[in-house]
Design a protein around this motif. Structure first.
Motif, PDB file in Angstrom:
ATOM      1  N   MET A  39       4.735   4.883   5.883  1.00 29.65           N
ATOM      2  CA  MET A  39       3.976   3.839   5.211  1.00 29.65           C
ATOM      3  C   MET A  39       2.577   4.347   4.940  1.00 29.65           C
ATOM      4  N   ALA A  40       2.201   4.387   3.679  1.00 25.15           N
ATOM      5  CA  ALA A  40       0.843   4.755   3.312  1.00 25.15           C
ATOM      6  C   ALA A  40      -0.053   3.549   3.548  1.00 25.15           C
ATOM      7  N   ALA A  41      -1.329   3.805   3.731  1.00 26.71           N
ATOM      8  CA  ALA A  41      -2.265   2.732   4.028  1.00 26.71           C
ATOM      9  C   ALA A  41      -2.406   1.747   2.870  1.00 26.71           C
ATOM     10  N   ASP A  42      -2.091   2.164   1.647  1.00 27.06           N
ATOM     11  CA  ASP A  42      -2.284   1.287   0.497  1.00 27.06           C
ATOM     12  C   ASP A  42      -1.029   0.508   0.103  1.00 27.06           C
ATOM     13  N   THR A  43       0.026   0.546   0.930  1.00 27.53           N
ATOM     14  CA  THR A  43       1.234  -0.210   0.621  1.00 27.53           C
ATOM     15  C   THR A  43       1.143  -1.610   1.216  1.00 27.53           C
ATOM     16  N   LEU A  44       1.845  -2.542   0.588  1.00 32.51           N
ATOM     17  CA  LEU A  44       1.895  -3.915   1.097  1.00 32.51           C
ATOM     18  C   LEU A  44       2.755  -3.971   2.351  1.00 32.51           C
TER      19      LEU A  44
END
Length: 101
Positions: A39-44
């Motif tokens: 999970m990237a930090a910018d994903t919901l």
């Protein structure tokens, strides 16, 4: 009133997806994370993504699978009452593709 049922279903789906993701990543076990999408930090978050879909008329999500940092596959009932497979941008919640399930 259908909204509480929808919300409960979405929260359960989000919780299950988050729990499955945490388990797959070895959270809390001291184990090294398994290979696969991270999970990237910018994903919901899953609940936020499901809230966006709910606002567009989708309900009863029965399968939520993060395919990559940028893509989530969701099987849900569409606004027309038909089962659909959605490909959703994990960062924005935008539906990229819809297929009949």
């Amino acid at each position: 009133m259908p909204y509480p049922r929808l919300l409960a279903g979405l929260l359960l789906a989000g919780s299950l997806a988050a729990g499955a993701y945490a388990y797959a990543q070895g959270a809390g076990t001291g184990a090294a994370p398994m290979s696969g999408p991270s999970m990237a930090a910018d994903t919901l978050s899953m609940p936020a993504l499901l809230d966006k879909l709910s606002a567009q008329g989708y309900r009863d999500a029965r399968s939520v699978e993060r395919k990559s940092d940028k893509l989530v596959e969701v099987k849900a009932t569409g606004p027309d009452g038909q089962r659909q497979e959605l490909y959703v941008d994990a960062r924005t919640g935008e539906i990229l593709k819809v297929e009949r399930d």
